[in-house]
Design an enzyme around this catalytic site. Structure first.
Site, PDB file in Angstrom:
ATOM      1  N   SER A  24       0.811  -1.048   0.043  1.00  0.00           N
ATOM      2  CA  SER A  24       0.133   0.125  -0.103  1.00  0.00           C
ATOM      3  C   SER A  24       0.837   1.239   0.020  1.00  0.00           C
ATOM      4  O   SER A  24       2.022   1.323   0.259  1.00  0.00           O
ATOM      5  CB  SER A  24      -0.867  -0.056   1.119  1.00  0.00           C
ATOM      6  N   LYS A  25       0.204   2.487  -0.162  1.00  0.00           N
ATOM      7  CA  LYS A  25       0.991   3.800  -0.046  1.00  0.00           C
ATOM      8  C   LYS A  25       1.585   3.768   1.217  1.00  0.00           C
ATOM      9  O   LYS A  25       2.849   4.489   1.293  1.00  0.00           O
ATOM     10  CB  LYS A  25      -0.176   4.701  -0.585  1.00  0.00           C
ATOM     11  N   ARG A  26       1.006   3.493   2.114  1.00  0.00           N
ATOM     12  CA  ARG A  26       1.538   3.425   3.704  1.00  0.00           C
ATOM     13  C   ARG A  26       2.772   2.576   3.750  1.00  0.00           C
ATOM     14  O   ARG A  26       3.683   3.295   4.332  1.00  0.00           O
ATOM     15  CB  ARG A  26       0.477   3.055   4.718  1.00  0.00           C
TER      16      ARG A  26
ATOM     17  N   GLY B  27       4.960   2.440   1.504  1.00  0.00           N
ATOM     18  CA  GLY B  27       5.908   3.169   0.857  1.00  0.00           C
ATOM     19  C   GLY B  27       6.550   4.281   1.960  1.00  0.00           C
ATOM     20  O   GLY B  27       7.829   4.525   2.016  1.00  0.00           O
TER      21      GLY B  27
ATOM     22  N   TYR C 246       3.718   5.179  -5.934  1.00  0.00           N
ATOM     23  CA  TYR C 246       3.331   5.682  -7.079  1.00  0.00           C
ATOM     24  C   TYR C 246       4.251   5.845  -8.222  1.00  0.00           C
ATOM     25  O   TYR C 246       5.558   6.068  -7.974  1.00  0.00           O
ATOM     26  CB  TYR C 246       2.762   7.239  -6.658  1.00  0.00           C
TER      27      TYR C 246
END
Ligand code: GLU
Length: 508
Positions: free
Chosen positions: A262-264, A266, A274
């Site tokens: 997930s973005k988190r 990262g 992204y």
């Protein structure tokens, strides 16, 4: 099934923010398949959920696909014969299908208000609108026909829901997973048409895939639970013969393999998730992307291409053209693919090496300019030669300055500690003589200078390492950089002599 159909695939993102690398991989696999079969790759913007619409997200998607070189044949900005390519602009086309499903008994009107449904959720924490309780709710199945007619005539707000069969098995042949089956009784009666007249994803995706003559669907595994609803809709709408073939792509997992990346993750682990930088227009928060970090599109695409796919050999480096040639659905794995940022960096490093210097030059100039050096004062040949010398050391193009700044500016600081303790008069004398020898030198190439320097060390009775390392520090400032005689050659006679002269007093 639709095997003889012309290949038409689509990437169908919702414009809700930046593109996760999983999204780009989905686009890529669709694209590879289309190109391989001389088919079309379509971009369709799935913006029926107005509450999640984010301004700028569609532009971001276009830019991202363009950056990766996976350019759609048809899209909102390049209309083909199947437009419009934004679902919101297709709004009038959906209601008829929802109504048709109600008429045939495959769907029904639901009049429950949001408050009433909230109330139900309070009473039953696991509330699902389904065969178990639909007869206790307010809809055209539970209400007398006249009441339904009256509510509709009076314009009461309503949705249309699919009536999932109570106990059927829906199955299909997934191109990656093989046969997949679902018990319909476990799936709730999804809303197909919302109160605002907009379709939900479930209705829109089927209507549009049919209207756009989509032949194959590659999409993320997270959509697998929706597949039974979609398959029933294809059937209920009378289109079963034209149903596309499905392929649900494996998830991209966190580096430790525990769940979806997930973005988190990262943010937590310090790498981008992204494709490109994304600034949330509401909060102004910036989420960093691979592009701005310094990834070459070739490396990014290569890295995604082998996340969940391989060609059956040890080969890891593939250009987009090679991926098109070699990709095969049968070699896409069912299991999730762990994301490894170190590996991603390795791809970039390899792609920098594979990219020719002239192509990299504009980026290199930009990098040099960012550090206050006017590149118009530098010869292109010099910059290309320097690039050639340090290229092997770059993970990102932006590392160029760290590796090569000393080719453009004289070192301000020297690693004096590395030389001073062992310095002596003999070494000072050696370098004074070297200055003289260098001054007389007309052939300024590493091939001539290296033996000259080394023979002088041998005849002085000193040890190689005792002089080579200080010499490097004189030219570079520290104990790094490419071959010291390559540096000597590139810097040129005058500059080398100047640097030795400048550093010598600091070492003694
Ligand atoms: N709009 C969906 C998404 O955002 C598309 C899923 C599909 O490809 O069917 O991913």
């Amino acid at each position: 099934m639709s095997s003889q159909k012309r290949v038409r695939v689509r990437f169908a993102p919702s414009p809700t923010g930046g593109l996760h690398l999983g999204g780009v991989r989905t686009a890529l696999f669709n694209y590879l398949f289309a190109r391989q079969h001389q088919g079309e790759f379509i971009l369709r913007i799935e913006d029926t959920d107005q509450t999640r619409f984010v301004p700028g997200a569609e532009e971001y998607i276009n830019e991202c696909l363009a950056w990766c070189g996976i350019v759609p044949d048809e899209s909102p900005s390049k209309e083909g014969a199947y437009g419009p390519y934004r679902q919101s602009e297709r709004k009038p086309s959906y209601r008829q299908y929802a109504e048709q499903l109600v008429e045939k008994g495959f769907a029904y009107y639901a009049f429950d208000t949001a408050e009433e449904l909230d109330e139900q959720r309070k009473i039953q924490p696991n509330f699902r609108y389904s065969h178990e309780n639909r007869m206790n709710l307010r809809n055209s199945l539970s209400l007398p026909a006249e009441v339904t007619q009256q509510l509709l005539a009076e314009g009461h707000s309503h949705t249309i829901r699919i009536k999932m069969p109570q106990d059927e098995t829906v199955s299909f042949e997934d191109m990656i997973r093989g046969r997949v089956s679902f018990e319909t009784g476990l799936v709730d009666d999804k809303v197909l048409l919302k109160a605002d007249g907009m379709p939900t994803y479930h209705l829109a995706v089927v209507v549009d895939d049919k209207a756009m003559e989509i032949s194959h669907i590659f999409r993320g595994e997270e959509w697998l639970p929706s597949a039974p609803v979609h398959i029933l809709l294809w059937e209920y709408l009378g289109w079963a013969d034209e149903m596309p073939q499905w392929a649900h792509l494996p998830l991209i997992l966190k580096p430790d393999g525990n769940g979806k990346l997930s973005k988190r993750d990262g943010d937590r682990l310090g790498f981008p998730v992204y494709a490109m930088n994304w600034t949330d227009p509401k909060t102004g928060d910036l989420t960093k992307g691979f592009r701005e970090l310094g990834f070459l599109p070739e490396a990014f695409v290569n890295m995604l291409g082998v996340l969940g796919w391989n060609d059956g050999t040890e080969q890891e480096l593939f250009s987009l053209a090679e991926l098109i040639e070699k990709f095969s659905v049968s070699r896409v794995s069912k299991a999730g693919a762990k994301f490894d940022f170190e590996k991603a960096k390795w791809f970039n490093h390899e792609w920098i090496k594979r990219t020719d210097d002239v192509t990299l030059l504009p980026k290199i100039k930009e990098n040099i300019e960012q550090h206050g050096v006017d590149t118009s004062t530098q010869s292109e040949t010099y910059m290309l030669n320097v690039l050639g010398a340090v290229k092997e050391r770059l993970t990102y193009v932006e590392d160029f300055w760290t590796q090569a700044s000393f080719f453009f500016v004289t070192p301000e600081q020297y690693d004096v500690e590395a030389v001073k303790p062992k310095w002596n008069e003999q070494k000072t004398a050696f370098f004074q003589e070297i200055i003289n020898d260098f001054e007389l030198q007309s052939d300024w190439t590493a091939a001539v200078l290296e033996p000259l320097f080394k023979e002088k060390i041998t005849s002085s009775g000193l040890k190689m390492g005792e002089l080579m390392m200080p010499y490097r520090i004189m030219l570079v400032g520290g104990k790094f950089g490419p071959d010291v005689f390559q540096i000597t050659e590139l810097l040129g006679k005058e500059e080398v002599i100047r640097r030795i002269g400048k550093a010598l007093p600091l070492f003694s």
